[in-house]
Design an enzyme around this catalytic site. Structure first.
Site, PDB file in Angstrom:
ATOM      1  N   PRO A  82      20.697   0.802  13.693  1.00 47.40           N
ATOM      2  CA  PRO A  82      22.120   0.553  13.944  1.00 47.40           C
ATOM      3  C   PRO A  82      22.988   0.485  12.679  1.00 47.40           C
ATOM      4  O   PRO A  82      24.148   0.098  12.757  1.00 47.40           O
ATOM      5  CB  PRO A  82      22.096  -0.809  14.641  1.00 47.40           C
ATOM      6  CG  PRO A  82      20.928  -1.497  14.007  1.00 47.40           C
ATOM      7  CD  PRO A  82      19.898  -0.423  13.751  1.00 47.40           C
ATOM      8  N   GLU A  83      22.434   0.862  11.527  1.00 46.54           N
ATOM      9  CA  GLU A  83      23.174   0.726  10.276  1.00 46.54           C
ATOM     10  C   GLU A  83      24.537   1.411  10.309  1.00 46.54           C
ATOM     11  O   GLU A  83      25.516   0.916   9.737  1.00 46.54           O
ATOM     12  CB  GLU A  83      22.340   1.289   9.108  1.00 46.54           C
ATOM     13  CG  GLU A  83      21.138   0.452   8.726  1.00 46.54           C
ATOM     14  CD  GLU A  83      19.890   0.807   9.515  1.00 46.54           C
ATOM     15  OE1 GLU A  83      18.797   0.455   9.063  1.00 46.54           O
ATOM     16  OE2 GLU A  83      20.004   1.439  10.590  1.00 46.54           O
TER      17      GLU A  83
END
Length: 258
Positions: free
Chosen positions: A132-133
């Site tokens: 999810p960066e």
């Protein structure tokens, strides 16, 4: 102060547990230091033949880096190769022993990289995986080096671009997960697999695993030449001789790790 990593050994299997359940087992420098120490301890212990890496609780295997500290201070790595993250993600090929990731909780961001760095990944069927960066303006830079060794580019880019969560079953389909089992069967399956591997020759496992990483990226002719030399050396070990003798005598081998 409570340990951020727990360590125990039972029946030739070392269990290493990330122990920050209140923070979804997020990685900080202290946890990485304790995890590296646990790896060294398992690698040096002749009684240990297999390592199981897991996270405390059922909420998360590991949620990646502790973004609280990162968000306040930024990322200041004066010496890349001496940094905690670099040392952690480059430690796996040098373990010398098989390592199984037991996923009872979600594995996201660096936590997914941590799981993917293990040789085998056994996940409960309700576990989710994600990178999810991108949702916070970052990118899974370091763990790409791990994930891209397991996943085809089209699947990898979908993970990186969207940040969306996928199921453990989808992770198995794209190469991130070895097996998906019902949650009630997770511990039994991990124990069963660890016991099977622990029954094999320690020297065969170590030299074979080392060779796997040693030939990575080499031209085919170099790989074959190197691996043939390793086979000759392995065939001369006491364990190989015992294994062949046991096979011919139709009995279980008694491996000594020599």
């Amino acid at each position: 102060m409570d340990e951020t990593v727990l360590y125990s050994v039972d029946d030739r299997v070392a269990r290493i547990t990330l122990n920050r359940p209140e923070a979804r087992n997020a990685l900080n420098d202290r946890m990485i230091g304790e995890l590296l120490a646990a790896f060294e301890r398992a690698a040096a212990d002749d009684a240990v033949r297999v390592i199981v890496l897991t996270g405390a609780g059922d909420r998360a295997f590991c949620a990646g880096a502790d973004l609280g500290g990162l968000g306040r201070a930024g990322l200041d790595v004066a010496d890349i190769r001496r940094s905690a993250p670099f040392r952690l993600f480059t430690a796996f090929p040098r373990l010398g022993k098989p390592i199984i990731a037991r996923l009872a909780g979600h594995a996201v961001a660096g936590g997914l990289g941590l799981a993917a760095a293990c040789d085998l990944v056994i996940a409960a069927d309700d576990v989710k995986l994600a990178t999810p960066e991108v949702n916070v303006g970052l990118w899974p830079m370091m763990i790409m080096a791990i994930i891209d060794r397991n996943v085809a580019p089209k699947h990898a880019f979908k993970l990186y671009y969207t940040g969306s969560r996928i199921t453990a079953a989808e992770g198995r389909e794209i190469g991130l997960v070895t097996e998906v089992v019902p949650r009630a069967d997770l511990d039994a399956r991990v124990d069963e697999l660890a016991a099977v591997i622990a029954s094999k020759s320690p020297v065969g496992l170590r030299r074979g695993r080392d060779a796997f990483f040693a030939v990575e990226g080499r031209p085919l002719e170099d790989q074959v030449a190197y691996l043939l030399g390793e086979l000759v050396g392995l065939a001369a070990t006491e364990d190989a001789k015992e294994g062949i003798t046991a096979f011919l005598e139709n009995r279980p081998p008694d491996f000594k790790g020599r």
